[in-house]
Each structure stands twice: as structure tokens, then as C-alpha cells.
Design a protein around this motif. Sequence first.
Motif, PDB file in Angstrom:
ATOM      1  N   PHE A 173      29.008  29.620 -12.213  1.00 26.88           N
ATOM      2  CA  PHE A 173      28.708  31.015 -11.901  1.00 26.88           C
ATOM      3  C   PHE A 173      27.203  31.228 -11.988  1.00 26.88           C
ATOM      4  O   PHE A 173      26.598  31.048 -13.041  1.00 26.88           O
ATOM      5  CB  PHE A 173      29.431  31.954 -12.884  1.00 26.88           C
ATOM      6  N   GLU A 174      26.601  31.621 -10.872  1.00 22.53           N
ATOM      7  CA  GLU A 174      25.182  31.993 -10.817  1.00 22.53           C
ATOM      8  C   GLU A 174      25.101  33.325 -10.090  1.00 22.53           C
ATOM      9  O   GLU A 174      25.276  33.386  -8.874  1.00 22.53           O
ATOM     10  CB  GLU A 174      24.346  30.933 -10.088  1.00 22.53           C
ATOM     11  N   GLU A 175      24.848  34.373 -10.826  1.00 28.74           N
ATOM     12  CA  GLU A 175      24.907  35.711 -10.226  1.00 28.74           C
ATOM     13  C   GLU A 175      24.202  36.731 -11.124  1.00 28.74           C
ATOM     14  O   GLU A 175      23.721  36.418 -12.209  1.00 28.74           O
ATOM     15  CB  GLU A 175      26.369  36.151 -10.032  1.00 28.74           C
ATOM     16  N   LYS A 176      24.195  37.981 -10.645  1.00 29.61           N
ATOM     17  CA  LYS A 176      23.727  39.096 -11.452  1.00 29.61           C
ATOM     18  C   LYS A 176      24.627  39.261 -12.676  1.00 29.61           C
ATOM     19  O   LYS A 176      25.835  39.045 -12.610  1.00 29.61           O
ATOM     20  CB  LYS A 176      23.744  40.397 -10.656  1.00 29.61           C
ATOM     21  N   PHE A 177      24.037  39.693 -13.753  1.00 27.02           N
ATOM     22  CA  PHE A 177      24.777  39.905 -14.992  1.00 27.02           C
ATOM     23  C   PHE A 177      25.955  40.850 -14.779  1.00 27.02           C
ATOM     24  O   PHE A 177      27.057  40.617 -15.284  1.00 27.02           O
ATOM     25  CB  PHE A 177      23.820  40.465 -16.045  1.00 27.02           C
ATOM     26  N   GLU A 178      25.734  41.914 -14.018  1.00 25.10           N
ATOM     27  CA  GLU A 178      26.802  42.910 -13.842  1.00 25.10           C
ATOM     28  C   GLU A 178      28.017  42.322 -13.145  1.00 25.10           C
ATOM     29  O   GLU A 178      29.154  42.739 -13.402  1.00 25.10           O
ATOM     30  CB  GLU A 178      26.288  44.122 -13.064  1.00 25.10           C
ATOM     31  N   LYS A 179      27.815  41.338 -12.285  1.00 26.90           N
ATOM     32  CA  LYS A 179      28.956  40.715 -11.610  1.00 26.90           C
ATOM     33  C   LYS A 179      29.745  39.814 -12.561  1.00 26.90           C
ATOM     34  O   LYS A 179      30.953  39.656 -12.402  1.00 26.90           O
ATOM     35  CB  LYS A 179      28.494  39.937 -10.385  1.00 26.90           C
ATOM     36  N   TRP A 180      29.053  39.223 -13.522  1.00 31.45           N
ATOM     37  CA  TRP A 180      29.743  38.421 -14.533  1.00 31.45           C
ATOM     38  C   TRP A 180      30.669  39.299 -15.375  1.00 31.45           C
ATOM     39  O   TRP A 180      31.717  38.860 -15.826  1.00 31.45           O
ATOM     40  CB  TRP A 180      28.703  37.734 -15.420  1.00 31.45           C
ATOM     41  N   LEU A 181      30.290  40.558 -15.540  1.00 25.81           N
ATOM     42  CA  LEU A 181      31.094  41.480 -16.331  1.00 25.81           C
ATOM     43  C   LEU A 181      32.347  41.968 -15.611  1.00 25.81           C
ATOM     44  O   LEU A 181      33.227  42.556 -16.246  1.00 25.81           O
ATOM     45  CB  LEU A 181      30.251  42.702 -16.730  1.00 25.81           C
ATOM     46  N   ASP A 182      32.412  41.760 -14.300  1.00 29.48           N
ATOM     47  CA  ASP A 182      33.583  42.187 -13.543  1.00 29.48           C
ATOM     48  C   ASP A 182      34.844  41.575 -14.158  1.00 29.48           C
ATOM     49  O   ASP A 182      34.922  40.360 -14.371  1.00 29.48           O
ATOM     50  CB  ASP A 182      33.447  41.744 -12.087  1.00 29.48           C
ATOM     51  N   ALA A 183      35.831  42.412 -14.447  1.00 33.10           N
ATOM     52  CA  ALA A 183      36.997  41.979 -15.233  1.00 33.10           C
ATOM     53  C   ALA A 183      37.706  40.747 -14.680  1.00 33.10           C
ATOM     54  O   ALA A 183      37.958  39.792 -15.424  1.00 33.10           O
ATOM     55  CB  ALA A 183      37.977  43.140 -15.396  1.00 33.10           C
ATOM     56  N   PRO A 184      38.064  40.701 -13.380  1.00 33.28           N
ATOM     57  CA  PRO A 184      38.764  39.504 -12.877  1.00 33.28           C
ATOM     58  C   PRO A 184      37.929  38.225 -13.019  1.00 33.28           C
ATOM     59  O   PRO A 184      38.460  37.165 -13.385  1.00 33.28           O
ATOM     60  CB  PRO A 184      39.016  39.842 -11.404  1.00 33.28           C
ATOM     61  N   THR A 185      36.622  38.333 -12.765  1.00 28.41           N
ATOM     62  CA  THR A 185      35.745  37.168 -12.904  1.00 28.41           C
ATOM     63  C   THR A 185      35.635  36.746 -14.363  1.00 28.41           C
ATOM     64  O   THR A 185      35.814  35.571 -14.714  1.00 28.41           O
ATOM     65  CB  THR A 185      34.342  37.481 -12.358  1.00 28.41           C
ATOM     66  N   PHE A 186      35.332  37.695 -15.221  1.00 30.09           N
ATOM     67  CA  PHE A 186      35.149  37.420 -16.644  1.00 30.09           C
ATOM     68  C   PHE A 186      36.403  36.780 -17.245  1.00 30.09           C
ATOM     69  O   PHE A 186      36.327  35.758 -17.928  1.00 30.09           O
ATOM     70  CB  PHE A 186      34.830  38.736 -17.361  1.00 30.09           C
ATOM     71  N   ASP A 187      37.548  37.362 -16.963  1.00 25.64           N
ATOM     72  CA  ASP A 187      38.797  36.856 -17.537  1.00 25.64           C
ATOM     73  C   ASP A 187      39.130  35.459 -17.017  1.00 25.64           C
ATOM     74  O   ASP A 187      39.553  34.587 -17.790  1.00 25.64           O
ATOM     75  CB  ASP A 187      39.952  37.818 -17.226  1.00 25.64           C
ATOM     76  N   ALA A 188      38.928  35.249 -15.707  1.00 25.37           N
ATOM     77  CA  ALA A 188      39.267  33.956 -15.119  1.00 25.37           C
ATOM     78  C   ALA A 188      38.368  32.842 -15.655  1.00 25.37           C
ATOM     79  O   ALA A 188      38.834  31.726 -15.923  1.00 25.37           O
ATOM     80  CB  ALA A 188      39.160  34.024 -13.602  1.00 25.37           C
ATOM     81  N   LEU A 189      37.089  33.127 -15.822  1.00 25.82           N
ATOM     82  CA  LEU A 189      36.178  32.123 -16.350  1.00 25.82           C
ATOM     83  C   LEU A 189      36.543  31.736 -17.782  1.00 25.82           C
ATOM     84  O   LEU A 189      36.375  30.586 -18.192  1.00 25.82           O
ATOM     85  CB  LEU A 189      34.732  32.631 -16.298  1.00 25.82           C
ATOM     86  N   HIS A 190      37.055  32.668 -18.524  1.00 24.96           N
ATOM     87  CA  HIS A 190      37.385  32.397 -19.925  1.00 24.96           C
ATOM     88  C   HIS A 190      38.700  31.643 -20.088  1.00 24.96           C
ATOM     89  O   HIS A 190      39.023  31.203 -21.196  1.00 24.96           O
ATOM     90  CB  HIS A 190      37.433  33.707 -20.722  1.00 24.96           C
ATOM     91  N   THR A 191      39.453  31.499 -19.019  1.00 25.95           N
ATOM     92  CA  THR A 191      40.720  30.752 -19.119  1.00 25.95           C
ATOM     93  C   THR A 191      40.656  29.429 -18.359  1.00 25.95           C
ATOM     94  O   THR A 191      41.683  28.824 -18.060  1.00 25.95           O
ATOM     95  CB  THR A 191      41.887  31.595 -18.573  1.00 25.95           C
ATOM     96  N   SER A 192      39.453  28.981 -18.049  1.00 30.02           N
ATOM     97  CA  SER A 192      39.271  27.749 -17.282  1.00 30.02           C
ATOM     98  C   SER A 192      39.936  26.561 -17.962  1.00 30.02           C
ATOM     99  O   SER A 192      39.929  26.425 -19.183  1.00 30.02           O
ATOM    100  CB  SER A 192      37.788  27.462 -17.093  1.00 30.02           C
ATOM    101  N   LYS A 193      40.511  25.687 -17.135  1.00 35.56           N
ATOM    102  CA  LYS A 193      41.139  24.462 -17.635  1.00 35.56           C
ATOM    103  C   LYS A 193      40.132  23.322 -17.803  1.00 35.56           C
ATOM    104  O   LYS A 193      40.479  22.249 -18.279  1.00 35.56           O
ATOM    105  CB  LYS A 193      42.240  24.013 -16.664  1.00 35.56           C
ATOM    106  N   VAL A 194      38.886  23.537 -17.369  1.00 32.54           N
ATOM    107  CA  VAL A 194      37.852  22.501 -17.421  1.00 32.54           C
ATOM    108  C   VAL A 194      37.095  22.608 -18.740  1.00 32.54           C
ATOM    109  O   VAL A 194      36.807  23.703 -19.221  1.00 32.54           O
ATOM    110  CB  VAL A 194      36.878  22.642 -16.234  1.00 32.54           C
ATOM    111  N   LYS A 195      36.758  21.470 -19.326  1.00 27.37           N
ATOM    112  CA  LYS A 195      36.020  21.461 -20.590  1.00 27.37           C
ATOM    113  C   LYS A 195      34.703  22.209 -20.461  1.00 27.37           C
ATOM    114  O   LYS A 195      33.989  22.061 -19.473  1.00 27.37           O
ATOM    115  CB  LYS A 195      35.740  20.016 -21.033  1.00 27.37           C
ATOM    116  N   ARG A 196      34.371  22.974 -21.484  1.00 29.22           N
ATOM    117  CA  ARG A 196      33.131  23.745 -21.474  1.00 29.22           C
ATOM    118  C   ARG A 196      31.905  22.849 -21.343  1.00 29.22           C
ATOM    119  O   ARG A 196      30.884  23.257 -20.787  1.00 29.22           O
ATOM    120  CB  ARG A 196      33.013  24.579 -22.752  1.00 29.22           C
TER     121      ARG A 196
END
Length: 257
Positions: A173-196
Motif C-alpha cells: 500500500f502506497e497512498e495518502k494517509f486518509e485512504k489507508w484509513l478507509d475501513a474496507p482497506t484498513f480491515d483487509a490489510l490487517h487480515t492479510s495471510k502474508v507474513k508481515r
Amino acid sequence: MSILLPLYVYPTSGAWDPLYAAAKAHPDVDFTAVINPCSGPCIGSLPDQVYLDEIPKLKTFDNIRTLGYVATNYAGKELSRVLSEIDAYANWPKVTNNTKLRVDGIFFDETPSEYAADKYQYLKVASQAVKNGSRFKDRFVVHNPGLVAPSILNSTTALQKSYINLTDITVVFEEKFEKWLDAPTFDALHTSKVKRSKLAVILHSMPNLSKKVLDYVVEQVEDTADWLFLTDVKVKDEYYHSFSPMFAEVVRSVDAS
């Protein structure tokens, strides 16, 4: 947690001092700095003397890794040209007779995000040019597609049907901070199956945050990725061409995390 730094700042006298100061003050924080003298390695020539004088200074810090910038135009650039740019970085120490100009790997910008077999093969060849042999100290590979769809990150076959298995880090994810806060994006990134440890997040156009809130943001990014870069620069095409006033605070927050 570590800093992935797009070091696109032209190295006039003192321009890279914020990085040196941060690396010295926070020896436990690892910095991976992407060097980009000519939107690439200055193919057919060396970087100018300002770069040649400054890059070796990065090597005086054990916690700074250096990567050369190569754009793939989403796998649309001729592969031979990509390989030539990789070769150019690899040849810097030999051409200059200065081992401190040796970079540790390659940052591939503008890489595709959606899987296609032909693009996978393209990126595999490019990655192998970095991984094979000893031309690059760490043989480190980063891809930056700018965005990896949450559907990919949350798939059980993410490593098989993406380019993530070709990299050490992928910028998801490379974007404006406000777009990272968007609920669907934020939630999906936090449930990633890929190692951090395989993922990075880059956020620009940050608001003026208190230290407490900045610490919280860093913690939230860390739930997604082990690598980050944050800047409050808001001017398009200038996000990574200067050190923002918040840089030192970001490093302190990363160190505290």
C-alpha cells in the motif's frame, strides 16, 4: 519494525543528514534506503560526482542498507533494459574502483499487482539477476506495485498466485494517509495471510499528528507490515524528494515500537 526509505533527495551538502542523524541515534532501527540518481542508475554513465561522493557515506552505518531504483513500467519496459539497469548498479564498484558504491539489492518500482504468468516470468528473471551470484551484498529484492488488492493478500494461495514469493519485501500500500484509513482497506490489510516481514506500507500526505497519535499509527501499520515510511509532504511528485519535518519523530516511534 524497519524503515523503507525512498531516498530520492538530491544529495547536496547536508541533504542526507536527517538519515545519518537518525541512523546514529537509533542503531536498533534498520533503514533500507532506495537510491535513485537518474530515475534509475544513469544508464550508460555514472551518477554525477555529488552522488559518487555521498553514497559511500551510507556504508559507514551498519543499520543502513542501500538499494538501486529500477522501474519496470508494470512489466511493460523491455526486459533487456531492466537487466541493463541492474547491471549498471552492479558495475558501480568496478567502474569507480570504490567498493563503498556497492548497493545491496534492487528496488523494482511500478511492478504489476495482478498475477499473470508472463509477467511472473519477467519479474522472475529480473529478480534472479539480483539473487544469483554475489554482485549485490544482500541480494535484496523489493517490489512496489503501489497496491496489492486485499483479495490477493487474504487469499490462501497468495504466495502461489502473486509475485510476493519473488521478493524480500512487497509494498502492499502506497497512498495518502486518509485512504489507508478507509475501513474496507484498513480491515483487509490487517487480515492479510502474508507474513508481515514480507510487506511494507508507505503513506504520504500525513496530517500534523501528536506524538501519541503517531505512535498509534505506527502500531497499526505494524499490525500489517514490518516495513514502513511516513511523510507529511503533500505535493504530488515531491513526496520523497525531501525529508519531512516528521521524519525524526517517525523513526523514534518505530524504535519505540
